[in-house]
Design a protein around this motif. Sequence first.
Motif, PDB file in Angstrom:
ATOM      1  N   ALA A   4       0.831  -1.210   0.000  1.00 31.82           N
ATOM      2  CA  ALA A   4       0.000   0.000   0.000  1.00 31.82           C
ATOM      3  C   ALA A   4       0.861   1.254   0.000  1.00 31.82           C
ATOM      4  O   ALA A   4       0.546   2.232  -0.647  1.00 31.82           O
ATOM      5  CB  ALA A   4      -0.934   0.005   1.194  1.00 31.82           C
ATOM      6  N   CYS A   5       1.928   1.225   0.736  1.00 34.08           N
ATOM      7  CA  CYS A   5       2.825   2.373   0.832  1.00 34.08           C
ATOM      8  C   CYS A   5       4.251   1.845   0.817  1.00 34.08           C
ATOM      9  O   CYS A   5       4.698   1.270   1.812  1.00 34.08           O
ATOM     10  CB  CYS A   5       2.544   3.143   2.120  1.00 34.08           C
ATOM     11  SG  CYS A   5       3.655   4.540   2.357  1.00 34.08           S
ATOM     12  N   HIS A  75      -5.764  -2.156   4.134  1.00 34.16           N
ATOM     13  CA  HIS A  75      -6.391  -2.921   3.072  1.00 34.16           C
ATOM     14  C   HIS A  75      -6.282  -2.125   1.776  1.00 34.16           C
ATOM     15  O   HIS A  75      -6.579  -0.931   1.732  1.00 34.16           O
ATOM     16  CB  HIS A  75      -7.876  -3.158   3.396  1.00 34.16           C
ATOM     17  CG  HIS A  75      -8.588  -3.893   2.324  1.00 34.16           C
ATOM     18  ND1 HIS A  75      -9.219  -3.269   1.281  1.00 34.16           N
ATOM     19  CD2 HIS A  75      -8.732  -5.217   2.118  1.00 34.16           C
ATOM     20  CE1 HIS A  75      -9.735  -4.170   0.487  1.00 34.16           C
ATOM     21  NE2 HIS A  75      -9.458  -5.366   0.971  1.00 34.16           N
ATOM     22  N   SER A  76      -5.807  -2.774   0.778  1.00 34.89           N
ATOM     23  CA  SER A  76      -5.736  -2.098  -0.519  1.00 34.89           C
ATOM     24  C   SER A  76      -6.384  -2.982  -1.566  1.00 34.89           C
ATOM     25  O   SER A  76      -6.153  -4.178  -1.619  1.00 34.89           O
ATOM     26  CB  SER A  76      -4.290  -1.793  -0.902  1.00 34.89           C
ATOM     27  OG  SER A  76      -3.540  -2.994  -0.982  1.00 34.89           O
ATOM     28  N   ASP A  77      -7.222  -2.381  -2.376  1.00 36.02           N
ATOM     29  CA  ASP A  77      -7.859  -3.120  -3.454  1.00 36.02           C
ATOM     30  C   ASP A  77      -6.845  -3.321  -4.573  1.00 36.02           C
ATOM     31  O   ASP A  77      -6.023  -2.458  -4.843  1.00 36.02           O
ATOM     32  CB  ASP A  77      -9.075  -2.351  -3.984  1.00 36.02           C
ATOM     33  CG  ASP A  77     -10.174  -2.273  -2.938  1.00 36.02           C
ATOM     34  OD1 ASP A  77     -10.319  -3.234  -2.154  1.00 36.02           O
ATOM     35  OD2 ASP A  77     -10.870  -1.250  -2.884  1.00 36.02           O
TER      36      ASP A  77
END
Length: 78
Positions: A4-5, A75-77
Amino acid sequence: MKTACPAAAKPARGWLRAVREAIGLTQGVVAARIGVKRQSYAQFETAEERGSITIASMNRAAEAMGCELVYFMIHSDS
């Protein structure tokens, strides 16, 4: 797995080792602050690298290095 990051990605050898080295502490110094032998602290770093360290152990090590452990999930899609 997509991160995500990227800046939050775990260092290859773990956060404990990366932070300890960045602030210039030896395993012996951190171990003394926790109240364990250097070999026991080394096992913390090894356990983190393997993904088997407990949150309690991470917290003890973080406090010994003058850090605050912040535990989070993102949470990342896809």
